[in-house]
Design a protein around this motif. Structure first.
Motif, PDB file in Angstrom:
ATOM      1  N   LEU A  35       0.833  -1.202   0.000  1.00  0.00           N
ATOM      2  CA  LEU A  35       0.000   0.000   0.000  1.00  0.00           C
ATOM      3  C   LEU A  35       0.869   1.253   0.000  1.00  0.00           C
ATOM      4  CD1 LEU A  35      -2.791  -0.950   2.572  1.00  0.00           C
ATOM      5  CD2 LEU A  35      -2.874  -1.111   0.088  1.00  0.00           C
ATOM      6  N   VAL A  36       1.916   1.259   0.811  1.00  0.00           N
ATOM      7  CA  VAL A  36       2.799   2.427   0.896  1.00  0.00           C
ATOM      8  C   VAL A  36       3.518   2.652  -0.427  1.00  0.00           C
ATOM      9  CG1 VAL A  36       4.810   3.382   2.057  1.00  0.00           C
ATOM     10  CG2 VAL A  36       3.061   2.190   3.381  1.00  0.00           C
ATOM     11  N   GLU A  37       4.008   1.578  -1.032  1.00  0.00           N
ATOM     12  CA  GLU A  37       4.760   1.713  -2.280  1.00  0.00           C
ATOM     13  C   GLU A  37       3.863   2.141  -3.445  1.00  0.00           C
ATOM     14  OE1 GLU A  37       6.455  -2.088  -2.796  1.00  0.00           O
ATOM     15  OE2 GLU A  37       7.985  -1.854  -1.216  1.00  0.00           O
ATOM     16  N   ALA A  38       2.634   1.652  -3.467  1.00  0.00           N
ATOM     17  CA  ALA A  38       1.752   1.928  -4.601  1.00  0.00           C
ATOM     18  C   ALA A  38       0.986   3.233  -4.452  1.00  0.00           C
ATOM     19  CB  ALA A  38       0.757   0.776  -4.786  1.00  0.00           C
ATOM     20  N   THR A  39       1.018   3.849  -3.276  1.00  0.00           N
ATOM     21  CA  THR A  39       0.245   5.070  -3.039  1.00  0.00           C
ATOM     22  C   THR A  39       1.162   6.162  -2.519  1.00  0.00           C
ATOM     23  OG1 THR A  39      -1.516   3.544  -2.324  1.00  0.00           O
ATOM     24  CG2 THR A  39      -1.938   5.895  -2.069  1.00  0.00           C
ATOM     25  N   PRO A  40       1.998   6.749  -3.387  1.00  0.00           N
ATOM     26  CA  PRO A  40       2.933   7.783  -2.922  1.00  0.00           C
ATOM     27  C   PRO A  40       2.239   9.065  -2.499  1.00  0.00           C
ATOM     28  CG  PRO A  40       3.000   7.586  -5.312  1.00  0.00           C
ATOM     29  CD  PRO A  40       2.154   6.458  -4.814  1.00  0.00           C
ATOM     30  N   SER A  41       0.988   9.258  -2.907  1.00  0.00           N
ATOM     31  CA  SER A  41       0.275  10.477  -2.518  1.00  0.00           C
ATOM     32  C   SER A  41      -0.089  10.488  -1.043  1.00  0.00           C
ATOM     33  CB  SER A  41      -0.994  10.627  -3.357  1.00  0.00           C
ATOM     34  OG  SER A  41      -1.857   9.514  -3.180  1.00  0.00           O
ATOM     35  N   LEU A  42      -0.001   9.347  -0.368  1.00  0.00           N
ATOM     36  CA  LEU A  42      -0.313   9.239   1.048  1.00  0.00           C
ATOM     37  C   LEU A  42       0.923   8.766   1.804  1.00  0.00           C
ATOM     38  CD1 LEU A  42      -3.828   7.494   0.942  1.00  0.00           C
ATOM     39  CD2 LEU A  42      -3.348   9.925   1.205  1.00  0.00           C
ATOM     40  N   THR A  43       1.162   9.367   2.948  1.00  0.00           N
ATOM     41  CA  THR A  43       2.250   8.903   3.803  1.00  0.00           C
ATOM     42  C   THR A  43       1.816   7.656   4.562  1.00  0.00           C
ATOM     43  OG1 THR A  43       1.532  10.255   5.687  1.00  0.00           O
ATOM     44  CG2 THR A  43       3.012  11.288   4.080  1.00  0.00           C
ATOM     45  N   ARG A  44       2.763   7.000   5.200  1.00  0.00           N
ATOM     46  CA  ARG A  44       2.425   5.807   5.984  1.00  0.00           C
ATOM     47  C   ARG A  44       1.452   6.158   7.104  1.00  0.00           C
ATOM     48  NH1 ARG A  44       4.491   0.637   7.185  1.00  0.00           N
ATOM     49  NH2 ARG A  44       6.072   0.888   5.552  1.00  0.00           N
ATOM     50  N   ALA A  45       1.628   7.333   7.730  1.00  0.00           N
ATOM     51  CA  ALA A  45       0.713   7.746   8.798  1.00  0.00           C
ATOM     52  C   ALA A  45      -0.699   7.987   8.258  1.00  0.00           C
ATOM     53  CB  ALA A  45       1.241   9.010   9.474  1.00  0.00           C
ATOM     54  N   GLY A  93     -11.352   4.743   7.945  1.00  0.00           N
ATOM     55  CA  GLY A  93     -11.999   4.676   6.651  1.00  0.00           C
ATOM     56  C   GLY A  93     -11.533   5.791   5.744  1.00  0.00           C
ATOM     57  N   PRO A  94     -11.972   5.781   4.482  1.00  0.00           N
ATOM     58  CA  PRO A  94     -11.504   6.777   3.518  1.00  0.00           C
ATOM     59  C   PRO A  94     -12.065   8.161   3.807  1.00  0.00           C
ATOM     60  CG  PRO A  94     -13.239   5.449   2.553  1.00  0.00           C
ATOM     61  CD  PRO A  94     -12.938   4.831   3.889  1.00  0.00           C
ATOM     62  N   ASP A  95     -11.275   9.178   3.491  1.00  0.00           N
ATOM     63  CA  ASP A  95     -11.754  10.550   3.622  1.00  0.00           C
ATOM     64  C   ASP A  95     -12.817  10.860   2.574  1.00  0.00           C
ATOM     65  OD1 ASP A  95     -10.041  11.036   5.742  1.00  0.00           O
ATOM     66  OD2 ASP A  95      -8.417  11.726   4.436  1.00  0.00           O
ATOM     67  N   LEU A  96     -12.666  10.283   1.383  1.00  0.00           N
ATOM     68  CA  LEU A  96     -13.640  10.461   0.319  1.00  0.00           C
ATOM     69  C   LEU A  96     -14.577   9.261   0.275  1.00  0.00           C
ATOM     70  CD1 LEU A  96     -11.183  11.821  -2.408  1.00  0.00           C
ATOM     71  CD2 LEU A  96     -12.594  13.135  -0.802  1.00  0.00           C
ATOM     72  N   THR A  97     -15.477   9.282  -0.702  1.00  0.00           N
ATOM     73  CA  THR A  97     -16.437   8.180  -0.811  1.00  0.00           C
ATOM     74  C   THR A  97     -15.752   6.867  -1.124  1.00  0.00           C
ATOM     75  OG1 THR A  97     -18.154   9.720  -1.546  1.00  0.00           O
ATOM     76  CG2 THR A  97     -18.490   7.390  -2.018  1.00  0.00           C
ATOM     77  N   LEU A  98     -14.776   6.900  -2.020  1.00  0.00           N
ATOM     78  CA  LEU A  98     -14.129   5.681  -2.490  1.00  0.00           C
ATOM     79  C   LEU A  98     -12.746   5.525  -1.875  1.00  0.00           C
ATOM     80  CD1 LEU A  98     -15.071   5.941  -6.267  1.00  0.00           C
ATOM     81  CD2 LEU A  98     -16.117   4.448  -4.569  1.00  0.00           C
ATOM     82  N   MET A  99     -12.357   4.274  -1.700  1.00  0.00           N
ATOM     83  CA  MET A  99     -11.005   3.964  -1.253  1.00  0.00           C
ATOM     84  C   MET A  99     -10.013   4.223  -2.384  1.00  0.00           C
ATOM     85  SD  MET A  99     -10.794   2.721   1.936  1.00  0.00           S
ATOM     86  CE  MET A  99      -9.473   1.504   2.005  1.00  0.00           C
ATOM     87  N   PRO A 100      -8.730   4.429  -2.075  1.00  0.00           N
ATOM     88  CA  PRO A 100      -7.738   4.513  -3.155  1.00  0.00           C
ATOM     89  C   PRO A 100      -7.715   3.226  -3.970  1.00  0.00           C
ATOM     90  CG  PRO A 100      -6.817   5.284  -1.074  1.00  0.00           C
ATOM     91  CD  PRO A 100      -8.139   4.675  -0.752  1.00  0.00           C
ATOM     92  N   ASN A 101      -7.393   3.340  -5.236  1.00  0.00           N
ATOM     93  CA  ASN A 101      -7.356   2.158  -6.100  1.00  0.00           C
ATOM     94  C   ASN A 101      -6.007   2.002  -6.787  1.00  0.00           C
ATOM     95  OD1 ASN A 101      -7.605   4.348  -7.804  1.00  0.00           O
ATOM     96  ND2 ASN A 101      -8.959   3.309  -9.259  1.00  0.00           N
ATOM     97  N   THR A 102      -4.966   2.435  -6.105  1.00  0.00           N
ATOM     98  CA  THR A 102      -3.621   2.346  -6.680  1.00  0.00           C
ATOM     99  C   THR A 102      -3.093   0.923  -6.735  1.00  0.00           C
ATOM    100  OG1 THR A 102      -2.719   2.798  -4.477  1.00  0.00           O
ATOM    101  CG2 THR A 102      -3.031   4.678  -5.956  1.00  0.00           C
ATOM    102  N   THR A 103      -3.669   0.033  -5.922  1.00  0.00           N
ATOM    103  CA  THR A 103      -3.263  -1.368  -5.921  1.00  0.00           C
ATOM    104  C   THR A 103      -4.439  -2.214  -5.431  1.00  0.00           C
ATOM    105  OG1 THR A 103      -1.768  -3.013  -4.932  1.00  0.00           O
ATOM    106  CG2 THR A 103      -2.265  -1.072  -3.623  1.00  0.00           C
ATOM    107  N   TRP A 104      -4.459  -3.478  -5.888  1.00  0.00           N
ATOM    108  CA  TRP A 104      -5.524  -4.386  -5.468  1.00  0.00           C
ATOM    109  C   TRP A 104      -5.412  -4.758  -3.993  1.00  0.00           C
ATOM    110  CZ3 TRP A 104      -9.745  -5.441  -8.259  1.00  0.00           C
ATOM    111  CH2 TRP A 104      -9.713  -5.181  -9.637  1.00  0.00           C
TER     112      TRP A 104
END
Length: 480
Positions: A265-275, A284-295
């Motif tokens: 998750l950390v490697e595939a989602t550089p827009s988010l820090t580990r924290a 839960g997600p801040d928006l309606t949908l979860m990130p979809n950078t990786t399965w």
């Protein structure tokens, strides 16, 4: 019938709308009281999630209301929606075919449309709540083809929706345009302006995707067919529900931990820090949908993430809670009758809760006071209304409308066939003329028309003198 996500002001998250079901009278069974008490618990959980923040402001720890009810109250409401549909099936006493099946499905359509109308009307209010009522109306409409199906079919369908629904949601993430005002609920106007987007949002990409929530409804329909007054059934619900909830959570922890999912998750989602990813896994997600950078995001169990494991976890928690509530209310219906009164009109009280947030009459900085004011007010109203009138205001309208449609559809198939004026229903036998025996008068030139057979003859016991029909027929000439 809730799990409605609270928008920026409060940290509350979605809770679902309960199913609309006729309320339980004073002499109702323990089974019905337990179901209504479960609805009341889910409604109180929804109110708690809405009025309390996600975390305490002083120590940044998750609040108890969010930890207990976030995501689970909505699942409980959806399961109870399926239970209420199963109760309607039981009223048909096993005759779920032909005209009866068509009438029940037509009534279910009317119920779904009216709930959808209520939700779209509430969408015109400016509230910090993303209401689930429109989604719940669509949920009833999608459930129509599943009404009357076998329990095995429903369980297979539930597993299908739990897997395919999150996959479609993951694939369509970012490809569907947003509605005109993403921060607002759907209204009659916005739904009419963007009908295709509205349907896709309701079914897959919205806050409460119906295509995924059918999992809860199908399982609830199977549960509602059981003998819920049986202690054995109640223990089975509590036990197997707890096992399912725990198993889904453990599998998620293994996938994100030893299996290396968190690092993926950390490697595939550089827009988010580990924290920040840790916060998503907790709240839960801040928006309606979860990130979809990786399965690997589908391996998460967190409130309102709508992943396969989250669905199974919340489903198990809802089933376990239902079993425990049925066990607790097995004896002592009078003690729980005030809560049953709340649970019998959850659509009305949920709508009142949304209106209270819209007019902003309660102090949001004092969540404990706001919670108790709403609970006590709703309980007093529900007890008095049911004692004087009966069904809740919205519940009565929806129930009467759906029952009227059911009766009309059934009556349209019960009309006896009518004779065509001036024509014989039965054609005379066209055989060769046979001369009468000596000494018997000839037959009349035209056969005498016999009285038409109607459905009333099936109600006359064989040999009953009082039930026989007397018919005066013209006597042929030459007879005495």
């Amino acid at each position: 019938m809730s799990s409605d996500t609270q928008k920026p002001t409060s940290a509350a998250q979605p809770v679902a709308l309960p199913a609309v079901e006729p309320p339980v009278g004073p002499t109702s069974s323990r089974r019905a009281i337990g179901i209504d008490v479960a609805r009341a618990v889910a409604l109180i959980g929804m109110i708690s999630v809405h009025v309390f923040p996600e975390a305490h402001l002083d120590n940044d720890k998750m609040t108890l209301a969010f930890a207990v009810f976030a995501g689970r109250a909505s699942a409980l409401f959806a399961v109870l929606a399926g239970v209420s549909i199963a109760f309607v099936e039981k009223r048909s006493h096993g005759h779920l075919y032909g005209r009866t099946l068509t009438a029940d499905r037509a009534a279910l359509v009317v119920r779904g449309l009216l709930i959808l109308l209520v939700g779209l009307l509430l969408g015109h209010l400016e509230t910090p709540i993303d209401t689930i009522i429109p989604y719940f109306g669509i949920l009833f409409l999608v459930a129509v083809p599943f009404y009357g199906r076998s329990s095995r079919f429903l369980l297979i369908a539930a597993l299908f929706f739990a897997i395919v629904g999150p996959v479609l949601r993951h694939l369509l993430n970012g490809t569907i345009p947003e509605q005109l005002d993403p921060e607002a609920d759907y209204t009659l106007f916005t739904a009419a302006q963007q009908p295709v987007l509205f349907i896709v949002d309701m079914l897959i990409t919205g806050t409460y995707p119906v295509f995924l929530w059918m999992t809860y409804l199908c399982v609830g329909m199977v549960i509602g067919r059981q003998v819920l007054t049986s202690r054995k059934v109640q223990l089975a619900l509590a036990g197997w529900g707890a096992v399912l909830a725990l198993a889904a959570w453990v599998i998620s922890q293994v996938l994100l931990g030893p299996a290396g999912g968190m690092q993926r998750l950390v490697e595939a989602t550089p827009s988010l820090t580990r924290a920040e990813i840790t916060d998503v896994l907790a709240y839960g997600p801040d928006l309606t949908l979860m990130p979809n950078t990786t399965w690997w995001w589908l391996a998460v169990v967190t409130p309102y993430s709508e992943t396969p494991l989250t669905v199974l976890h919340t489903l198990g928690a809802a089933v376990a809670a239902l079993g425990l509530i049925l066990l607790v209310t097995h004896r002592g219906g009078k003690v729980f009758s005030p809560f049953a009164a709340i649970g019998a009109m959850t659509l009305t009280l949920y709508s009142a809760h949304v209106i209270i947030f819209a007019i902003d009459v309660l102090d949001v900085t004092r969540p404990v006071l706001s919670l108790w004011i709403q609970i006590i007010s709703f309980m007093l109203f529900a007890v008095l209304w049911r004692a004087v009138i009966g069904k809740g205001p919205l519940e009565g309208i929806i129930s009467d409308a759906s029952d009227w449609v059911r009766r009309r559809v059934r009556a349209s198939g019960d009309r006896p066939p009518q004779d065509t004026p001036g024509r014989l229903r039965f054609k005379p036998h066209a055989g060769p003329a046979v001369p009468p025996p000596p000494g018997r008068p000839p037959e009349p030139a035209h056969p005498v028309r016999q009285p038409a057979v109607t459905d009333r003859t099936a109600e006359i016991p064989p040999g009953s003198r009082a039930g026989r029909w007397k018919t005066s027929l013209p006597r042929p000439e030459g007879t005495s």
